[in-house]
Scaffold this active site. Structure first.
Site, short mmCIF file in Angstrom:
data_model
loop_
_atom_site.label_atom_id
_atom_site.label_comp_id
_atom_site.label_asym_id
_atom_site.label_seq_id
_atom_site.Cartn_x
_atom_site.Cartn_y
_atom_site.Cartn_z
N ASP A 34 -58.78 68.00 51.68
CA ASP A 34 -60.01 68.76 51.47
C ASP A 34 -59.77 70.08 50.74
O ASP A 34 -60.18 71.14 51.20
CB ASP A 34 -60.67 69.06 52.83
CG ASP A 34 -60.75 67.86 53.74
OD1 ASP A 34 -61.08 66.77 53.26
OD2 ASP A 34 -60.48 68.01 54.95
N GLU B 234 -70.80 63.32 52.54
CA GLU B 234 -70.12 64.53 53.00
C GLU B 234 -69.46 65.22 51.79
O GLU B 234 -69.58 64.77 50.65
CB GLU B 234 -69.05 64.20 54.05
CG GLU B 234 -67.91 63.34 53.52
CD GLU B 234 -66.90 62.95 54.59
OE1 GLU B 234 -67.09 63.33 55.76
OE2 GLU B 234 -65.93 62.26 54.25
#
Length: 369
Positions: free
Chosen positions: A63, A272
């Site tokens: 991420d 997401e």
């Protein structure tokens, strides 16, 4: 371990070059000369690309939120660990506990690990699972935004501050009022106004907030039917960057006909990992489609949208999850992302970077990892 990039010709370019040379063998000498020149140009262009290799190898990272601070690249990733938790659709096996902060002088330079910038034990209200963060800078202060489950096991978004981009960061005593779900991404527009985009389905709990209040009995997954898809959320930030300056709003994503994307359209609907960037006056909202493992994007004329779906940025990488950031570095745009090359386990990931290319109309060229 610290690593450096080395320039090389990518596999797709090499394959294309070999095919081209094979075809040229049956043509005349003039065509051979032209093909050789084209191949040389392709090799030269490819040599300028950073290798899509893991940026760090001694810890697992995911991420990646990348930013240019103080003329240096800083990366704020998740820090994956082997927690011994059984894998499930709620993501309980992603049991991260701290953030390591990384920096690079250039995309082709070495990576420095500055150690732990924030630990879950130093967040007063936190329970478990310190997921994908983002960072921002304003008026001499660095802000680290993070999602973590509170002591009632509900994801909220918190903020921590530091006078250094490498931390240590000190968390505020409570989460941001009105925040929920996961994956905060903070975008500061050219007028100085900052916005936070957030939200994630399934384990990210977005589907449990449809009435404006958390419903622990809501379905664990969004309905896969022909109803409008659940979208990301966004809110303006106050000048001190620590609170929402107004109501939380939906990030509306439309199809090419101006219709809302449907929940069943899982090749295009939001799941997401939202990210916002601006290019030539247009706003690009990019995100992951989750269970179809694509990074896609939509464009709009305002940071609040609505946004019209445009296409795929990156095809599926190795591993289940995909999460990214897009930043300009010295007049070149790059996408930071992750896969599972080092572990082949979906919860033990490694971050990477490669160039982001655009067409003349501003559209983004699709990347095949």
């Amino acid at each position: 371990m610290l690593i450096c990039f080395k320039t090389t010709v990518s596999v797709p370019v090499l394959a294309a070059s070999l095919a081209l040379l094979g075809a040229c063998q049956s043509n005349n000498s003039a065509q051979e000369t032209s093909a050789t020149a084209q191949t040389s140009q392709a090799d030269t262009a490819a040599a300028k690309q950073p290798l899509s290799e893991p940026l760090v190898r001694d810890i697992y990272t995911a991420d990646p939120s990348a930013h240019m601070f103080e003329d240096k690249i800083y990366i704020y990733p998740s820090h994956d660990i082997e927690a011994g938790v059984e894998e499930n659709d709620n993501g309980d096996h992603f049991a991260m506990r701290d953030y390591h902060i990384l920096s690079m002088d250039s995309v082709n330079g070495k990576v420095t690990d500055h150690g732990v910038g924030l630990d879950i034990k130093d967040i007063p209200w936190a329970g478990r699972q310190l997921w994908a963060p983002d960072a921002a800078f304003k008026n001499g202060t660095y802000y680290l935004y993070f999602p973590v489950k509170d002591k009632q096991d509900v994801f909220r978004i918190g903020v921590a501050t530091s006078k250094s981009p490498t931390g240590p960061f000190k968390a505020e005593p409570a989460p941001i009022a009105g925040s929920f779900s996961i994956d905060p991404a903070v975008f500061t527009d050219t007028d100085g106004q900052a916005y936070m985009y957030f939200g994630g389905l399934w384990g990210g709990q977005l589907q449990r907030w449809q009435g404006g209040k958390y419903n622990p009995n809501a379905a664990e997954k969004e309905p896969n039917t022909d109803v409008p898809a659940l979208n990301a959320r966004m809110a303006k930030l106050t000048p001190d960057m620590k609170k929402f300056a107004g109501p939380v709003k939906e990030v509306v994503i439309l199809d090419e006909n101006g219709k809302l994307l449907l929940a069943s359209d899982n090749n295009r609907r939001f799941f997401e990992g939202g990210w916002m960037h601006k290019y030539n006056g247009k706003y690009y909202f990019s995100y992951s489609t989750g269970d179809t493992h694509l990074l896609v994007y939509a464009m709009g004329d305002s940071p609040a949208g609505p946004f019209t779906y445009q296409g795929v940025i990156m095809k599926p990488v190795q591993g289940w999850t995909t999460h990214h950031s897009i930043v300009p570095i010295k007049d070149t745009w790059y996408i930071f992302y992750h896969d599972t090359q080092l572990s082949n386990k979906t919860w033990l990931r490694n971050i990477k970077v490669t160039e982001l290319k655009r067409r003349a109309d501003g559209g983004i060229e699709t990347i095949t990892p």
